[in-house]
Structures are given as structure tokens and as C-alpha cells.
Design a protein around this motif. Structure first.
Motif, short mmCIF file in Angstrom:
data_model
loop_
_atom_site.label_atom_id
_atom_site.label_comp_id
_atom_site.label_asym_id
_atom_site.label_seq_id
_atom_site.Cartn_x
_atom_site.Cartn_y
_atom_site.Cartn_z
N PRO A 168 11.76 -8.91 1.99
CA PRO A 168 10.56 -8.80 2.90
C PRO A 168 11.15 -8.26 4.09
CG PRO A 168 10.42 -10.24 0.66
CD PRO A 168 11.24 -9.93 1.59
N PRO A 169 9.70 -7.25 4.87
CA PRO A 169 10.20 -7.17 6.60
C PRO A 169 9.66 -8.28 7.15
CG PRO A 169 8.94 -4.92 5.40
CD PRO A 169 9.27 -6.39 3.88
N GLN A 170 10.35 -8.63 8.05
CA GLN A 170 10.30 -10.05 9.58
C GLN A 170 10.01 -11.03 8.10
OE1 GLN A 170 10.46 -8.45 12.39
NE2 GLN A 170 10.04 -6.85 11.66
N ASN A 171 10.74 -11.38 7.21
CA ASN A 171 10.97 -12.29 6.38
C ASN A 171 12.76 -12.74 6.69
OD1 ASN A 171 8.76 -13.82 5.02
ND2 ASN A 171 8.30 -11.15 5.00
N GLN A 172 12.54 -14.36 6.24
CA GLN A 172 14.09 -15.19 6.16
C GLN A 172 14.25 -15.53 5.39
OE1 GLN A 172 15.77 -16.81 9.65
NE2 GLN A 172 15.89 -19.15 8.75
N GLY A 173 14.84 -15.54 4.05
CA GLY A 173 15.17 -16.74 3.08
C GLY A 173 15.24 -17.90 2.84
N PHE A 174 16.42 -18.27 3.90
CA PHE A 174 16.67 -19.45 4.13
C PHE A 174 17.31 -20.44 5.34
CE2 PHE A 174 17.60 -18.04 -0.49
CZ PHE A 174 17.86 -18.64 -1.21
N ASP A 182 33.23 -18.37 0.61
CA ASP A 182 34.14 -17.40 1.51
C ASP A 182 32.62 -16.31 0.95
OD1 ASP A 182 36.93 -17.36 3.40
OD2 ASP A 182 36.40 -18.65 1.72
N VAL A 183 32.95 -15.21 2.31
CA VAL A 183 31.91 -13.79 1.91
C VAL A 183 31.68 -13.25 1.94
CG1 VAL A 183 29.77 -15.63 1.02
CG2 VAL A 183 29.82 -14.87 3.07
N PHE A 184 31.86 -11.76 1.31
CA PHE A 184 31.12 -10.71 1.38
C PHE A 184 30.43 -10.17 1.55
CE2 PHE A 184 36.56 -10.37 0.87
CZ PHE A 184 36.57 -9.66 1.97
N VAL A 185 29.20 -10.06 2.58
CA VAL A 185 27.88 -9.55 2.80
C VAL A 185 28.01 -8.06 2.82
CG1 VAL A 185 25.52 -9.17 3.75
CG2 VAL A 185 27.21 -11.32 4.30
N LEU A 186 27.52 -6.95 2.66
CA LEU A 186 27.49 -5.41 2.63
C LEU A 186 26.26 -4.73 2.20
CD1 LEU A 186 30.07 -4.70 -0.86
CD2 LEU A 186 30.91 -5.55 1.13
N GLN A 187 25.66 -4.61 3.09
CA GLN A 187 24.44 -4.68 3.49
C GLN A 187 24.82 -3.02 2.43
OE1 GLN A 187 22.23 -6.03 5.15
NE2 GLN A 187 20.64 -5.04 5.05
N VAL A 188 22.62 -2.81 1.72
CA VAL A 188 22.56 -1.86 0.92
C VAL A 188 21.75 -0.88 1.25
CG1 VAL A 188 22.15 -0.63 -1.72
CG2 VAL A 188 23.28 -3.21 -1.09
N LEU A 189 20.03 -1.54 1.89
CA LEU A 189 19.04 -0.95 2.94
C LEU A 189 18.71 -1.81 3.43
CD1 LEU A 189 17.88 0.56 -1.29
CD2 LEU A 189 18.94 1.74 0.86
N GLY A 190 18.21 -0.80 5.04
CA GLY A 190 16.92 -1.27 5.12
C GLY A 190 18.33 -2.35 6.16
N LEU A 231 23.07 -6.18 10.81
CA LEU A 231 23.68 -4.94 10.06
C LEU A 231 22.76 -3.70 9.07
CD1 LEU A 231 25.26 -7.44 6.86
CD2 LEU A 231 26.36 -6.68 9.22
N GLN A 232 23.18 -2.54 9.29
CA GLN A 232 23.09 -1.40 9.02
C GLN A 232 23.17 -1.27 7.25
OE1 GLN A 232 20.21 0.15 11.19
NE2 GLN A 232 20.99 -1.17 12.95
N PRO A 233 22.61 -0.27 6.54
CA PRO A 233 23.25 0.42 5.71
C PRO A 233 24.76 1.11 5.87
CG PRO A 233 20.95 1.60 5.58
CD PRO A 233 21.20 0.37 7.56
N GLY A 234 25.00 0.12 4.65
CA GLY A 234 26.71 0.65 4.66
C GLY A 234 27.64 -0.89 5.38
N GLU A 252 11.65 -3.75 7.59
CA GLU A 252 11.54 -2.81 5.84
C GLU A 252 12.64 -3.64 5.07
OE1 GLU A 252 15.03 -0.14 8.64
OE2 GLU A 252 14.05 -1.94 9.00
N THR A 253 11.70 -3.13 4.04
CA THR A 253 13.08 -4.21 2.98
C THR A 253 14.51 -4.21 3.24
OG1 THR A 253 10.72 -4.46 1.99
CG2 THR A 253 12.71 -5.36 0.89
N SER A 254 15.17 -5.14 3.34
CA SER A 254 16.29 -5.48 3.65
C SER A 254 17.04 -5.27 2.44
CB SER A 254 16.95 -6.28 4.81
OG SER A 254 18.76 -6.92 4.03
N ILE A 255 17.64 -5.22 1.58
CA ILE A 255 18.93 -5.26 0.63
C ILE A 255 20.43 -5.32 0.89
CG2 ILE A 255 19.40 -4.91 -2.12
CD1 ILE A 255 16.61 -3.31 -2.23
N HIS A 256 20.95 -6.84 0.65
CA HIS A 256 22.24 -6.90 0.63
C HIS A 256 22.86 -7.49 -0.61
CE1 HIS A 256 21.51 -11.14 1.88
NE2 HIS A 256 22.35 -11.15 1.91
#
Length: 434
Positions: A168-174, A182-190, A231-234, A252-256
Motif C-alpha cells: 500500500p502507499p507509503q508502506n514498507q513490507g520488510f 539472486d532476484v530480478f525485480v519487475l515493477q508492474v504498477l505504482g 522503480l517505475q512501471p516497466g 500509490e499502491t505498488s505491485i512488483h
């Protein structure tokens, strides 16, 4: 890190923080693949310069990427409300703390004797209160990501896992932490701000998680960051294991998507060699009697002799055994493309010599030859087949389309019998379903 620039030597994009390098080549020069959706540089360059070494940011302004075909808000609603999702396929966290599953699950009700089915109304309340959702292992249950993950796994050779994070907006999960993959982070929305610090432990292995180095991680996180960007969408980000990171959604809500790549390491090979070492008498020998066995001066000779014996053991044709153990491990940690059981049964019922089939995509299969049989091994399946089927099996394992009529070394009856057994074991699938 050997003093290397952690984000490469290319000039930074004017649209990005100066500490973050971005790289692009003409999209027509990059083959259509899952890996090519995670970056714009050639795979060969990524392998040589970035894999396990340094982060790589690929902005959407250069790649033109859009990940909403892989997942979006409608897909998340579908997963949470209509798929009977259970733990551990969903985790929820808030301000760095994992929320107990009992706070977002309940009984599945009549006919479903489970107590941990995701309760969509409870999820709604937690997200409204600022919690982060982690939809785990979507490469197992969401078709677009099942396909994407299977292709990426084939391209990388290392097993992959795909999670989706909704913050959710202005929140940190971890809290700041590092991963052992290793990770690839793919920003979907927000939009999401990422803060990255150098490792406190380079190339950590499973079992060497960040909580064992909590104080060092906290201290490193208090230092000026290596990277600080949004990170921006895409946009896509590659982070090698060990790099400390945290992320916070903007207004705004972020989805990645986080595509975790679980690497096969040199330690993995040693583990499989050691598993075979129990069969070597020179490595089972007891240390001499008497004295302090842990005395360093006394132990030095024993350690040297042990290393010499192990090197001799490892060099004595151990490759087939290690390859077999590694193949079993990879087969256990990955899954092939799903089959259609009813379609398989229909293909068996309508089997003809000319019907087309192919190896099940993504299935790891190997042949083992004994004096009187050929063993076909795949996941937890093992078929013992006559030696006369060996040439036909090699053709099947090539991945080329096959039919019973085209199998070498077998008469019509034996060829149909072989196809029937391979279809029943879900090693072959009808050609149109592959």
C-alpha cells in the motif's frame, strides 16, 4: 567485490540517480525470451559482467517493458478470492514483521477440511491497514507466470521462483535484509523506492540468512547506500544474492514481481561429491589413537592426507555420479509444464502409429543404461525398458516431434507399447498440447 564498480561502467541515464547505471541495445537485437524481458543487454554480457557480481537497472524508458500481461490487480483479486489459496502461498507483513497466518485465514467450510484457506475479507482489512501482501510461488499456480518461469528457468539453467508483492502507499513490507538467491525485480504498477547496500556476506548460501548477521546488516544499512532510486512501471532491477535492500511504496499502491533465481553453486557440487565420499574407504579411515585429536600441529598431517585422498577420489571418474545427483536435485526443485490428464487419456484411447507426440516441455529426463535394460528417470518416475528401445528413447529425449511409426529400432507393436508407457507416465504429451 574486488573493487569493481557495483553498477557497471556505462554512463548513467539523465532520468536516473547518477549512482545507477542503465544499459540498452536496440530491441530488435535482443531475442524474444523471458530473460530479454528482464534486461536490454545481451545475455552473454549479463553472464560475464553482472551475474552474481553486481546490480543492474533496466528502466522502462529504454526497454519499453510492460509486465501487466504477467499479473495485474484483477489477477491478484482472482488469486485471493476464487482460487482456494492456502498458506504458504500467501504471506502478509507490516513494517518489517510477518503477520501470523491465523490473522488472514479461516476454515475452508463444508467439503474442504482445511483450516488455512485465505480469507479475502481479512486480507482486505490488513491491506487497508497498510500491510504488504506476498503471493508466493506464482510460477506454480498462475498460468502467465508458469509459462514465463518455465522459459526463464530453461534459459538460465538455475531454478526460479516467482513471488508478487503488493504494498500500500507509503508502506514498507520488510526491513533491510539480504536474500540467499539472486532476484530480478519487475515493477508492474505504482512506484517503489529501493535502497541497496553492499553485502556483509558475499554469495551467501541457503542457511546463511541475514538474521544470522542481523547486527552487521543493521550497521551496513545505516551507512550511505550503494543505490537509492525509485522503480517505475516497466523498470527491472537485478540484484545478486547478498546485497542488502529494502523497499517502500510511494503515493500509490505498488505491485512488483520478484523472480528469485536459486543458483547451483560450487558448494552444491562439493555437497554431491561428499555424499558419494562415504563409499570411499580411504575417506572412512579413523584418525590415529592417542593425544589431542584437535591439536593443530598434529591435525595438520591428517588434514593434508585427507585433502589428498579427497582430490584423488573426486578425480576418479566421479562426473556421472555428481551429474546424476545434481539432475535429481534440479528435477526436485523445478516442475515441468502442466499436463492435461483427460487429454492424455484421450490420446491413449485413440493411439495410432501416426499420432504425433513430443517430450513434455520443461521435464528433466535422463537415461541410465544397465546390462539388460534402459532406465528412464524423471522427477519421481523410473521406467525400466528393454535395451531395444534405447535408440527410440534418445529420439524422444531430443525434444523433436515423434510418432510410433517413426521410432527407430522397434517394430509397430513395440513402438506403440513404448509410446503408451511414456504417455501414461506423462513423459510424452500430444503434440498439439506442447
Amino acid at each position: 567485490m574486488g573493487g569493481a564498480d557495483p553498477v557497471g561502467a556505462a554512463l548513467p541515464s539523465a532520468a536516473l540517480p547518477s549512482a545507477v547505471a542503465s544499459h540498452a541495445v536496440a530491441s530488435s537485437a535482443v531475442p524474444s525470451s523471458a530473460l530479454a524481458r528482464c534486461m536490454t543487454i545481451p545475455a552473454e554480457r549479463f553472464a560475464a559482467e553482472y551475474w552474481s557480481k553486481q546490480p543492474l537497472l533496466t528502466p522502462a524508458t529504454e526497454s519499453g517493458a510492460d509486465y501487466t500481461d504477467l499479473i495485474d490487480t484483477a489477477a491478484i483479486d482472482e488469486l485471493l478470492s476464487r482460487r482456494g489459496l492456502r498458506t504458504p502461498f500467501l504471506r502478509i507483513a507490516k513494517q518489517g514483521k510477518v503477520i501470523p497466518a491465523r490473522e488472514f485465514t479461516r476454515s475452508g467450510g463444508l467439503g474442504a477440511r482445511v483450516s488455512d484457506q485465505v480469507a479475502d475479507d481479512k486480507v482486505l482489512g490488513l491491506v487497508a491497514d497498510g500491510a504488504t501482501l506476498v503471493l508466493q510461488a506464482l510460477h506454480r499456480n498462475w498460468p502467465p507466470l508458469m509459462r514465463f518461469g518455465a522459459v526463464l528457468n530453461a534459459e538460465l539453467g538455475h531454478p526460479v521462483q516467482i513471488n508478487c508483492y503488493l504494498t500500500p502507499p507509503q508502506n514498507q513490507g520488510f526491513a533491510p535484509h539480504y536474500d540467499t538467491h539472486d532476484v530480478f525485480v519487475l515493477q508492474v504498477l505504482g512506484r517503489k523506492r529501493w535502497v541497496v547496500h553492499r553485502p556483509v556476506l558475499t554469495d551467501p548460501l541457503p542457511g546463511q540468512d541475514w538474521e544470522q548477521h542481523r547486527a552487521a546488516v543493521a550497521a551496513r544499512s545505516a551507512e550511505p547506500p550503494l543505490l537509492d532510486f525509485t522503480l517505475q512501471p516497466g523498470d527491472a532491477l537485478y540484484l545478486p544474492r547478498g546485497f542488502i535492500h529494502s523497499a517502500m511504496a510511494h503515493g500509490e499502491t505498488s505491485i512488483h514481481l520478484t523472480v528469485g533465481v536459486h543458483p547451483v553453486t560450487r558448494h552444491t557440487l562439493l555437497k554431491h561429491l561428499l555424499a558419494d565420499a562415504a563409499g570411499e574407504s580411504s575417506l572412512r579411515a579413523s584418525l590415529p589413537l592417542g593425544g589431542d585429536l584437535a591439536d593443530e600441529a598434529r591435525l595438520a598431517d591428517q588434514l593434508r592426507e585427507t585433502v589428498q585422498a579427497f582430490v584423488a577420489f573426486a578425480g576418479a571418474g566421479r562426473l556421472p555420479q555428481v551429474a546424476g545427483r545434481l539432475a535429481d536435485e534440479l528435477a526436485d526443485s523445478t516442475r515441468p509444464d502442466p499436463i492435461e490428464p483427460m487429454a492424455q487419456l484421450a490420446a491413449l484411447a485413440a493411439l495410432t502409429p501416426s499420432a504425433g507426440f513430443r517430450l513434455r516441455p520443461g521435464l528433466r529426463v535422463r537415461l541410465e543404461r544397465s546390462p539388460d535394460a534402459v532406465l528412464v528417470k524423471a522427477i519421481d518416475t523410473s521406467l525400466s525398458l528393454p535395451l531395444s528401445a534405447e535408440s527410440a528413447l534418445k529420439l524422444v529425449l531430443s525434444g523433436e516431434p515423434v510418432s510410433a511409426a517413426g521410432l527407430p529400432g522397434l517394430d509397430d507393436e513395440a513402438a506403440l507399447a513404448l509410446v503408451r508407457r511414456l504417455l501414461t507416465a506423462a513423459i510424452l504429451v500430444p503434440e498439439h498440447s506442447a
